[in-house]
Design a protein around this motif. Structure first.
Motif, short mmCIF file in Angstrom:
data_model
loop_
_atom_site.label_atom_id
_atom_site.label_comp_id
_atom_site.label_asym_id
_atom_site.label_seq_id
_atom_site.Cartn_x
_atom_site.Cartn_y
_atom_site.Cartn_z
N ARG A 2 -1.23 4.40 -12.87
CA ARG A 2 -0.90 3.61 -14.07
C ARG A 2 -2.17 3.21 -14.80
O ARG A 2 -2.28 3.36 -16.02
CB ARG A 2 -0.15 2.33 -13.68
CG ARG A 2 1.19 2.57 -13.05
CD ARG A 2 1.75 1.24 -12.53
NE ARG A 2 2.95 1.41 -11.77
CZ ARG A 2 3.43 0.52 -10.90
NH1 ARG A 2 2.78 -0.62 -10.70
NH2 ARG A 2 4.54 0.74 -10.25
N PHE A 34 -4.94 3.23 2.46
CA PHE A 34 -6.09 3.41 1.57
C PHE A 34 -7.26 2.58 2.09
O PHE A 34 -7.08 1.47 2.59
CB PHE A 34 -5.73 2.98 0.15
CG PHE A 34 -4.65 3.84 -0.45
CD1 PHE A 34 -4.97 5.00 -1.11
CD2 PHE A 34 -3.31 3.49 -0.34
CE1 PHE A 34 -3.98 5.82 -1.64
CE2 PHE A 34 -2.31 4.28 -0.87
CZ PHE A 34 -2.65 5.46 -1.53
N GLY A 58 -4.00 -5.33 0.67
CA GLY A 58 -4.38 -4.01 1.19
C GLY A 58 -3.91 -2.86 0.32
O GLY A 58 -3.73 -1.75 0.80
N ARG A 59 -3.68 -3.14 -0.94
CA ARG A 59 -3.18 -2.08 -1.84
C ARG A 59 -4.22 -1.74 -2.90
O ARG A 59 -5.12 -2.51 -3.18
CB ARG A 59 -1.93 -2.58 -2.59
CG ARG A 59 -0.75 -2.89 -1.71
CD ARG A 59 0.41 -3.32 -2.61
NE ARG A 59 1.44 -4.03 -1.91
CZ ARG A 59 2.47 -3.45 -1.32
NH1 ARG A 59 2.60 -2.14 -1.34
NH2 ARG A 59 3.37 -4.17 -0.70
N ILE A 60 -4.01 -0.57 -3.52
CA ILE A 60 -4.75 -0.23 -4.72
C ILE A 60 -3.76 -0.29 -5.89
O ILE A 60 -2.55 -0.20 -5.65
CB ILE A 60 -5.39 1.18 -4.62
CG1 ILE A 60 -4.33 2.23 -4.24
CG2 ILE A 60 -6.50 1.19 -3.60
CD1 ILE A 60 -4.79 3.65 -4.47
N PRO A 61 -4.20 -0.46 -7.12
CA PRO A 61 -5.59 -0.50 -7.60
C PRO A 61 -6.25 -1.87 -7.43
O PRO A 61 -5.57 -2.88 -7.31
CB PRO A 61 -5.44 -0.18 -9.10
CG PRO A 61 -4.11 -0.79 -9.47
CD PRO A 61 -3.24 -0.58 -8.25
N GLN A 73 -3.22 -5.75 -8.80
CA GLN A 73 -1.95 -5.52 -9.50
C GLN A 73 -2.20 -4.78 -10.83
O GLN A 73 -2.93 -5.26 -11.69
CB GLN A 73 -1.17 -6.82 -9.76
CG GLN A 73 -0.63 -7.47 -8.51
CD GLN A 73 0.54 -6.68 -7.89
OE1 GLN A 73 1.24 -5.92 -8.55
NE2 GLN A 73 0.73 -6.84 -6.60
N SER A 74 -1.55 -3.62 -10.95
CA SER A 74 -1.80 -2.76 -12.11
C SER A 74 -1.57 -3.47 -13.45
O SER A 74 -2.37 -3.31 -14.38
CB SER A 74 -0.94 -1.50 -12.02
OG SER A 74 0.41 -1.83 -11.77
N GLN A 114 9.70 0.55 -8.17
CA GLN A 114 8.70 1.10 -7.23
C GLN A 114 8.79 0.49 -5.82
O GLN A 114 8.79 1.23 -4.84
CB GLN A 114 7.29 0.97 -7.83
CG GLN A 114 6.21 1.73 -7.07
CD GLN A 114 5.44 0.81 -6.12
OE1 GLN A 114 5.63 -0.40 -6.15
NE2 GLN A 114 4.60 1.39 -5.29
N ASN A 118 9.64 2.85 -2.30
CA ASN A 118 8.32 3.10 -1.75
C ASN A 118 8.44 3.67 -0.33
O ASN A 118 9.08 3.07 0.53
CB ASN A 118 7.58 1.75 -1.72
CG ASN A 118 6.10 1.93 -1.72
OD1 ASN A 118 5.59 3.01 -2.00
ND2 ASN A 118 5.40 0.86 -1.36
N1 LIG Z 1 2.64 -3.86 -7.51
C1 LIG Z 1 1.44 -3.15 -7.16
C2 LIG Z 1 1.79 -1.94 -6.33
C3 LIG Z 1 0.56 -1.25 -5.79
C4 LIG Z 1 0.89 -0.21 -4.75
O1 LIG Z 1 1.99 -0.18 -4.15
N2 LIG Z 1 -0.08 0.66 -4.50
C5 LIG Z 1 0.07 1.67 -3.47
C6 LIG Z 1 -0.64 2.94 -3.88
S1 LIG Z 1 0.01 3.62 -5.31
C7 LIG Z 1 -0.59 1.19 -2.20
O2 LIG Z 1 -1.68 0.68 -2.24
N3 LIG Z 1 0.08 1.37 -1.07
C8 LIG Z 1 -0.48 1.02 0.21
C9 LIG Z 1 0.36 -0.01 0.92
O3 LIG Z 1 1.46 -0.31 0.43
O4 LIG Z 1 -0.09 -0.47 1.96
C10 LIG Z 1 0.68 -2.78 -8.44
O5 LIG Z 1 1.32 -2.63 -9.48
O6 LIG Z 1 -0.56 -2.69 -8.40
#
Ligand SMILES: N[C@@H](CCC(=O)N[C@@H](CS)C(=O)NCC(=O)O)C(=O)O
Length: 241
Positions: A2, A34, A58-61, A73-74, A114, A118
């Motif tokens: 995104r 990641f 623990g997520r990206i971005p 958070q995107s 999403q 997921n």
């Molecule tokens: N709501 C978050 C969702 C971010 C997300 O789910 N990122 C995924 C990669 S596309 C991720 O980091 N997944 C690893 C996990 O869920 O541990 C956003 O919009 O940034």
């Protein structure tokens, strides 16, 4: 993706926002994990590749600022960059109603679609909470939520889409819609048959040079990275699961 689409389609120079690829591994269930890239100056500063040191989720971005602040958070990342630019990217419509329309689409995807489709969520629910077992990419729960929310988006887009999701210019809404469509294609959804307006917007996006470049770099029009199928098989077939 995104944020990457926003940066490329909005013409945000890499001298202002540099994109850095994360490291990628899988856990014992086959779920993607990641990590911060080894040897990256930001990784060195914090002293670990563990993403939770950068984002407690623990997520990206993750957006890293030179002064050490970190935004996640995107949606907020895109909003922050847009607010920092002298004249914005020009991607958001001037009309407040249409701006809200753009954000409505972003929220439907980020908040209502999403998370429920997921693959990590689905694998965990099958392995730990007794949910119906099926191949993760085409799990009935995933298909249900994609179809439910895409049905809503189809009705909304029928009113506000032009060449793209809201009108004839690419907006933030398209940057959110596109990766979710890519995920729906991995789930085997036939966009043209089920969601014709969305399919039209998707086809128009695919011929945009910047979009095509991002998709090529990310492995094509269908989401390729989902989980480690072999590890998942072992995990899912362990006694008691
Ligand atoms: N709501 C978050 C969702 C971010 C997300 O789910 N990122 C995924 C990669 S596309 C991720 O980091 N997944 C690893 C996990 O869920 O541990 C956003 O919009 O940034």
């Amino acid at each position: 993706m995104r944020v990457t689409l926003y940066l490329r389609c909005g013409g945000v120079p890499s001298s202002l926002v540099e994109l850095v690829s994360t490291g990628l591994a899988t856990d014992h269930r086959g779920i993607l994990v990641f990590t911060m890239p080894e040897g990256d100056p930001e990784t060195e500063k914090v002293g670990t590749t563990d993403l939770t040191a950068f984002n407690p989720e623990g997520r990206i971005p993750i957006l890293l600022l030179p002064d050490g602040r970190k935004m996640t958070q995107s949606g907020p990342i895109v909003d922050f960059i847009e607010d920092c630019l002298d004249h914005g990217t020009g991607m958001l419509p001037d009309d407040p109603w249409l701006r809200a329309e753009v954000r409505r689409i972003m929220w439907i995807i980020a908040a209502d679609t999403q998370p429920y489709q997921n693959i990590p969520f689905i694998i965990q629910a099958m392995g730990e909470w007794g949910m119906v077992k099926a191949a993760p990419t085409v799990h009935p729960l995933r298909l249900h939520f994609i179809r439910r929310e895409f049905g809503a988006l189809e009705t909304i887009l029928a009113q506000c889409a032009g060449r793209f999701a809201v009108g004839d210019k690419i907006t933030h809404a398209d940057c959110f819609l596109l990766p979710q469509i890519r995920n729906a294609l991995l789930a085997g959804i036939n966009l043209a048959d089920e969601f014709p307006t969305m399919a039209r917007v998707w086809e128009n996006l695919l011929v945009v040079h910047e979009v095509k470049a991002v998709l090529d770099e990310a492995g094509g029009v269908v989401q390729p990275l989902a989980f480690d199928a072999e590890k998942f098989e072992v995990y899912a077939n362990m006694p008691g699961r």
